[in-house]
Design an enzyme around this catalytic site. Structure first.
Site, PDB file in Angstrom:
ATOM      1  N   CYS A 116      37.843  33.559  32.569  1.00 17.16           N
ATOM      2  CA  CYS A 116      36.859  32.548  32.960  1.00 17.16           C
ATOM      3  C   CYS A 116      37.525  31.177  33.065  1.00 17.16           C
ATOM      4  CB  CYS A 116      35.720  32.490  31.948  1.00 17.16           C
ATOM      5  SG  CYS A 116      34.466  31.257  32.355  1.00 17.16           S
TER       6      CYS A 116
ATOM      7  N   CYS B  32      48.254  41.591  27.849  1.00 16.13           N
ATOM      8  CA  CYS B  32      47.209  42.611  27.862  1.00 16.13           C
ATOM      9  C   CYS B  32      46.118  42.190  26.889  1.00 16.13           C
ATOM     10  CB  CYS B  32      47.779  43.968  27.469  1.00 16.13           C
ATOM     11  SG  CYS B  32      48.729  44.752  28.793  1.00 16.13           S
TER      12      CYS B  32
ATOM     13  N   CYS C 173      40.645  34.062  28.519  1.00 15.46           N
ATOM     14  CA  CYS C 173      40.199  35.416  28.826  1.00 15.46           C
ATOM     15  C   CYS C 173      39.001  35.743  27.937  1.00 15.46           C
ATOM     16  CB  CYS C 173      41.322  36.415  28.564  1.00 15.46           C
ATOM     17  SG  CYS C 173      42.015  37.085  30.080  1.00 15.46           S
TER      18      CYS C 173
ATOM     19  N   HIS D   1      45.574  44.027  31.757  1.00 16.36           N
ATOM     20  CA  HIS D   1      46.543  42.926  31.777  1.00 16.36           C
ATOM     21  C   HIS D   1      45.958  41.752  32.555  1.00 16.36           C
ATOM     22  CE1 HIS D   1      50.609  41.193  31.512  1.00 16.36           C
ATOM     23  NE2 HIS D   1      50.307  40.643  32.677  1.00 16.36           N
TER      24      HIS D   1
END
Length: 318
Positions: free
Chosen positions: A153, A145, A159, A138
């Site tokens: 980043c 998730c 993500c 998550h």
């Protein structure tokens, strides 16, 4: 509630600042190289044309991979990993932690889940109300998730996970190529600092500074790919039924590379999605644990069962 929404909105706006900084630096480097160096400084026409052509190849590949890293949405678990209405009711009405764990164990037997929490329990996300597939985590920033999550980043405001890990690696590679090309071609003019503009001189320093930083980061991720680990798994080894194993997903260097880049090597260096699988299942180093469940012993058997028609008890949770 209004204050919470306002803070969340501000957070989303501020999260784009690192991306804007990178974009501003890249646009300035474009001006400094194309105009200040090639058009105003270089006098040899052949050299000027060659530099401009090669520079734009590097620039396009860098921009393409950066765009894909930023705007490729993170992949999240499918409906099969969400609790059915009846299971959700049973889970929420049960007060005993051990009984809740047993409910999750029963549900997980039907799914390709082999990793566990540190306590040995089935990994379950209370926020997303899903059983976490292997390597899924998550993200508190994205509030979801993410399949095979590597890290969040800030420089791409996204993500990095199953859906865009290849793009992120190519972004690092083409960023290095962009920086080293600039440094190599500017160097001879950097030595004649009294004849060139400040933009050209500063361009050399910026290119070298970014190259050194990217070199270490890219090298680290190459090592992770070769070992088939994510950044999160490098810091905390995944836990299986028989305990933690940092090499649990390591199936050999060649197969590890193919998981990320695909089997068609001609597409390895092009930012199109070619990663293997769907992010919910990953081959294990020790496949004996898979054979314990006949349904999951063959990955294809599980994937073929997902024909798009979900059972009535599976409801989409937000």
């Amino acid at each position: 509630m209004a204050l919470s929404r306002g803070l969340r909105c501000c957070q989303r706006v501020f999260s784009w600042i690192p991306v804007l900084i990178i974009t501003a630096v890249v646009l300035w480097s474009y001006y400094a190289y194309v105009f200040e160096l090639c058009l105003f400084t270089i006098t040899n026409t052949l050299e000027k044309v060659a530099y401009l052509l090669l520079f734009h190849v590097c620039f396009v590949m860098f921009s393409w991979t950066y765009w894909k890293s930023i705007f490729t949405p993170p992949a999240s678990p499918c409906k099969k990993f969400q609790l059915s209405y009846s299971d959700k009711q049973r889970y929420e009405m049960e007060d005993r932690p051990d009984a809740q764990k047993q409910i999750l164990v029963e549900i997980a037997k039907k799914l390709p889940i082999f990793t566990r929490a540190q306590s040995g329990a089935i990994r379950f996300c209370d926020r997303c109300q899903v059983l976490k597939p292997d390597r899924c985590h998550h993200c508190s920033v994205c509030e979801m998730c993410v399949l095979k999550m590597d890290h969040h980043c800030p420089w791409v405001n996204n993500c990095v996970g199953f859906s865009n890990y290849k793009f992120f690696l190519l972004f690092l590679a083409y960023s290095m190529m962009y920086c080293i090309f600039i440094a190599a071609t500017v160097f001879q003019y950097f030595l004649k600092f009294w004849e060139v503009s400040f933009h050209v001189l500063f361009l050399m320093f910026v290119a070298l500074m970014f190259f050194v930083s990217l070199m270490f980061l890219f090298g680290y991720h190459c090592w992770l790919v070769a070992k088939n680990r994510s950044t999160l798994e490098a810091f905390s080894a995944p836990v299986f039924a028989n305990g933690p194993d940092k090499n649990g997903f390591n199936v050999g260097t060649r197969r590890n590379l193919e998981q990320v880049f695909g089997e068609n090597r001609r597409l390895w260096f092009i930012p199109v999605f070619t990663s293997q699988g769907n992010g919910h299942y990953f081959a294990l180093k020790n496949r004996s644990s898979e054979s314990q469940n006949p349904l999951l012993a063959n990955e294809d058997m599980w994937e073929e069962s997902d024909d798009g028609s979900e059972e009535g008890s599976l409801v989409e949770m937000t």
